[in-house]
Design an enzyme around this catalytic site. Structure first.
Site, PDB file in Angstrom:
ATOM      1  CD  GLU A   1       3.767  61.736  11.844  1.00  0.00           C
ATOM      2  OE1 GLU A   1       2.422  61.895  11.417  1.00  0.00           O
ATOM      3  OE2 GLU A   1       4.263  60.886  12.010  1.00  0.00           O
TER       4      GLU A   1
ATOM      5  CG  HIS B   1       3.031  58.324   7.535  1.00  0.00           C
ATOM      6  ND1 HIS B   1       2.518  59.545   7.463  1.00  0.00           N
ATOM      7  CD2 HIS B   1       3.355  58.035   8.811  1.00  0.00           C
ATOM      8  CE1 HIS B   1       2.536  60.093   8.649  1.00  0.00           C
ATOM      9  NE2 HIS B   1       2.902  59.237   9.447  1.00  0.00           N
TER      10      HIS B   1
ATOM     11  CD  GLU C   1       0.858  55.084  11.082  1.00  0.00           C
ATOM     12  OE1 GLU C   1       1.972  54.986  10.777  1.00  0.00           O
ATOM     13  OE2 GLU C   1       0.643  55.830  12.079  1.00  0.00           O
ATOM     14  CG  HIS C   2      -2.027  59.586  10.108  1.00  0.00           C
ATOM     15  ND1 HIS C   2      -2.032  60.941  10.821  1.00  0.00           N
ATOM     16  CD2 HIS C   2      -0.426  59.266  10.193  1.00  0.00           C
ATOM     17  CE1 HIS C   2      -0.868  61.192  11.448  1.00  0.00           C
ATOM     18  NE2 HIS C   2       0.026  60.408  10.898  1.00  0.00           N
TER      19      HIS C   2
END
Lengths: 425, 422
Positions: free
Chosen positions: B142, B67, B70-71
């Site tokens: 997040e 993840h 991905e950012h």
């Protein structure tokens, strides 16, 4: 795409939105009524009671069985606010006949089913059945309570109720829990009668071909009904600017806070009157090219999300963000600074062009979604001529940097709602 | 380029091709639509935290790294990918799930320009010590947002107590603590392992020309040294950790997630099993079922009630979720219904109606370009023909579905509940 508008009777019209790319036909009944604090919960509950049973399908299991047999026809009910009006929607979507395994005639059966649910409810002695109402009342109350769990939705609802205290737009779309509790067999029956008698009605069909005789049959039905005092959309009440900004802080047991800001705007109304505001809001906090995303989220890392949305028919802009408690004031200041930059014309060609391109691209994609298209047409009430998503996209060519900046100058902070963690976890 | 054409009985078709780089490409033309949707993905998700490359020593990395990557991948030396898409009007995004990371865009215009941007930025990682550190704040926020989400927590609390070792129990974004251990060196290491074209796929659906898409993928995606990745999982015991878990959060009505862990013999489930289990779930508690009627009439569930067959690499379970004033009673009634179906068999008339309904749902999916593209990613991950489902729906029998009742073992069930804070 072709759109045909047919006048069915006084205050009732049919829209045939021809679109051949879908495997399904969608038909919706839309009833519009002014938001009335005293009866909003009754009206809101109606679509849900009407779509769970009828004279012919007295319980929802029988009804769901029929829907399954119709190849999973989707029956939906909703209640939304469109400006100061309540929109009660009941719709059915069914696969086109050519996709059935035995050449069955599904479309006509599905439309007949929907019509039956709307016009021939299961009632006795001038009232709905208590068991049906109690079931839907419980679900409606749980739905209202459930919104509290989703803090993003809850915070926005709280902002709106504070910003429009005592005004129709401040009334929750499904009413308050105590309003739902007070619904009776008779009050709901009265609401059903008044919905048929006084609402403005729009029947939308999104399909490759117009179902035979549908509008003729409906025209006969509506003309034979004693309809008067029909909902009138000609007077829109815009959001008034606040003399003093109202700030509300609530504390909850949370890890992350929510900061929601409500702005009143000089421009309001239909698509024609608000294209500049539409672009200004997008530059402020629309896509990833916007001022809020690029600066408040990316450069300053003040929040995980930070977006602005316009409710143009009310002249309202809301900014929503997820923040750390200690950053609440900093984030609010940074958001206002970005608005002020836009109002002072600090806007690059690239920011402006990205917004126009992003908005145009997304408007064109409406044609690819049956639900989005239907919703587009059911919320177009405030212009004499309805613009299609493509036409509205085309009209954005007339928006310039100057006109967008001018529209932004009419945006003023009205109310701030912050939901913050009770204690540091 | 090796290619296959798949055709369905409902007039739709798509092409699957493998480029010389090893990249697998799926294209479904929908010329009548205005918009197009493209995904560039890698078979790399949150469960891939221990692996071995080319038979070398096992590596374990901090939770949440897929993840995090991905950012960071949206950034490049010459500006971020969002600003490039902003110049074309496309809407771009990305997501990480348990078994994949996908970068995507949708657009109504300039498709090939957008595809070019997508293929380019995913292949050009650019992060420094400083940019990686900066992202920790945003990802931390997040994570906190998800920690406040009762719907998210109720599911993960269930998974945490169902799985002893399998990383599906770990939050996709990791924890604030685990992401603090991530630096640019680990990110590059994972990138170079999992972002190899032979572990990746491109899926495109919409108003496009297949040949042009394939040609672009062939030209723009560079071959890297072939790599063999072995996913390493600790052996998962059959048993669960505990059958009941509760957390208090800021909610008004309790939320629940009831899971049944499936005993599995191989990493992936067959499509026929998935189709049968989905039909079985409709029979147990779909809107036409006697149980659904009872749960609604007794005031135990509302419209938030849902169910799914949740499965992926080395994990599979059935989940029933929703809001209820009495989650334990819902759990009891679901178990009673399963027992009753086992004893009395399935209602054939109801089965036939449900099959028609599910068939209609499948036809309906062809209305949605974005949804179809997401479905093609399922084909890419699990290597099946997406049209197979239509054929299976015509042929599966009530007996096929009845047999799947054996996936429910009450000793392997976990009930997770979120109760209101007092």
């Amino acid at each position: 795409m072709v759109v045909n508008k047919v006048l069915l009777s006084n205050g009732a019209e049919g829209l045939f939105i021809k679109n051949s790319r879908f495997n399904t036909t969608l038909v919706s009944f839309n009833f519009y009524l002014p938001i009335d604090r005293a009866r909003v919960a009754d009206f809101a509950l109606l679509p849900f009671v009407l779509t769970t049973c009828s004279k012919r399908y007295p319980d929802f299991r029988k009804l769901n069985y029929k829907l399954s047999k119709l190849y999973g026809a989707e029956l939906t009910a909703s209640c939304e606010k469109v400006g100061d009006f309540q929109l009660l929607k009941m719709s059915i979507s069914v696969i086109n006949d050519k996709y059935t395994l035995d050449n069955e005639e599904l479309t006509s059966q599905a439309i007949e089913l929907l019509t039956n649910l709307v016009f021939e409810p299961k009632t006795e002695n001038g009232g709905f059945f208590a068991s049906d109402i109690e079931r839907e009342k419980r679900k409606a109350i749980e739905h209202i309570k459930g919104e509290f769990a989703e803090k993003r939705i809850y915070s926005k609802e709280r902002l709106i109720s504070e910003m429009y205290k005592g005004l129709p737009y401040g009334v929750p779309k499904c009413g308050r829990i105590e309003d739902v509790e007070n619904i009776t067999e008779k009050s709901l029956f009265g609401a059903w009668e008044d919905m048929l008698k006084h609402s403005f009605i729009r029947v939308n069909v999104v399909s490759d071909s117009m179902p035979q005789n549908l509008f003729d049959t409906l025209s006969e039905r509506f003309s034979s009904m004693n309809r008067d005092n029909i909902t009138d959309f000609s007077n829109i009440t815009p959001t008034t600017h606040a003399d003093k900004v109202n700030k509300i802080v609530e504390l909850e047991s949370l890890n992350q806070g929510k900061l929601v800001m409500g702005f009143s705007c000089d421009s309001y109304g239909g698509d024609k009157a608000t294209a500049d505001l539409f672009v200004a809001c997008d530059i402020f906090g629309g896509g990833p090219y916007s001022k809020l995303f690029g600066n408040v989220r990316e450069k300053m890392s003040l929040c995980y999300y930070c977006t602005a949305r316009a409710v143009r028919n009310k002249g309202l802009i809301t900014v929503e963000s997820g923040i750390e408690k200690e950053n609440a004031e900093k984030a609010e200041k940074a958001i206002l600074e970005q608005l002020s930059n836009l109002q002072n014309g600090i806007l690059t060609d690239s920011e402006f062009e990205s917004s126009i391109m992003g908005l145009t691209d997304s408007l064109k994609s409406y044609n690819d979604s049956q639900d989005a298209l239907e919703l587009w047409y059911s919320t177009r009430l405030f212009d004499d001529e309805i613009m299609s998503p493509d036409e509205f996209a085309e009209s954005l060519k007339n928006v310039t940097k100057e006109t967008a900046v001018k529209a932004s100058k009419g945006i003023k902070l009205h109310t701030v709602f912050a939901l913050l963690p009770k204690e540091d976890k | 380029m090796k290619r296959e054409i798949f055709e369905s009985s409902v007039g739709e078709s798509y092409v699957k091709a493998v480029c010389s780089s090893g990249l697998t490409v799926y294209v479904m033309e929908k010329p009548q639509f205005t918009s197009s949707f493209a995904i560039f993905g890698t078979k790399y998700g949150s469960i891939d935290n221990c692996f071995s490359v080319n038979g070398e020593k096992e590596k374990c990395v901090p939770d949440g790294i897929a993840h995090y990557l991905e950012h960071k991948l949206f950034e490049s030396e010459d500006g971020d990918a969002f600003s490039k898409f902003a110049k074309t009007g496309a809407s771009a995004n990305a997501f990480t799930s348990f078994d994949r990371t996908c970068y995507l865009f949708s657009c109504s215009d300039k498709f090939y320009e957008n595809l070019d941007i997508l293929l380019d930025f995913v292949q050009k990682p650019y992060f420094t010590e400083e940019t990686v550190r900066k992202e920790q704040g945003i990802i931390g926020q997040e994570i906190k947002m998800y920690d406040d989400s009762p719907a998210w927590r109720v599911t993960f609390n269930m998974l945490e107590n169902m799985y002893v070792n399998h990383p599906v129990k770990i939050d996709i974004a990791g924890t604030v603590k685990s992401i603090a251990k991530i630096d640019h060196n680990i990110l590059y290491d994972c990138y170079n392992t999992f972002y190899n074209p032979n572990n990746m796929f491109v899926c495109v659906v919409g108003n496009v020309d297949t040949e042009t898409v394939l040609e672009m993928c062939e030209k723009r995606v560079s071959k890297k040294q072939d790599i063999t990745i072995e996913r390493i999982f600790k052996e998962e015991p059959e048993a669960i950790i505990k059958p009941y878990v509760e957390q208090k959060l800021s909610v008004s009505i309790p939320m629940f997630c009831l899971g049944f862990k499936q005993r599995i013999q191989s990493p992936f489930r067959r499509l026929k099993s998935k189709v049968c289990i989905n039909l079985l779930l409709e029979m147990i508690c779909g809107e036409c079922s006697p149980l659904y009627e009872r749960l609604i009439n007794e005031g135990l569930i509302n419209d938030e009630f849902s169910y799914e067959y949740f499965n992926g690499y080395n994990y599979a379970c059935v989940m029933f979720s929703g809001e209820s004033s009495n989650p334990k009673r819902v759990s009891e009634l679901i178990k009673e219904e399963i027992a009753s179906l086992r004893e009395n068999g399935l209602d054939k008339k109801l089965f036939s109606a449900i099959k028609s309904g599910v068939y209609g749902d499948v036809i309906r999916r062809f209305n949605n370009v974005n949804g179809l593209c997401m479905q093609l990613t399922e084909s890419a991950i699990f290597d099946f023909d997406m049209f197979e489902e239509i054929k299976l729906l015509k042929t599966v029998s009530c007996d096929d579905v009845y047999k799947r009742l054996d996936i429910f073992d009450y000793d392997l069930s976990v009930l997770s509940v979120i109760n209101p804070v007092e």
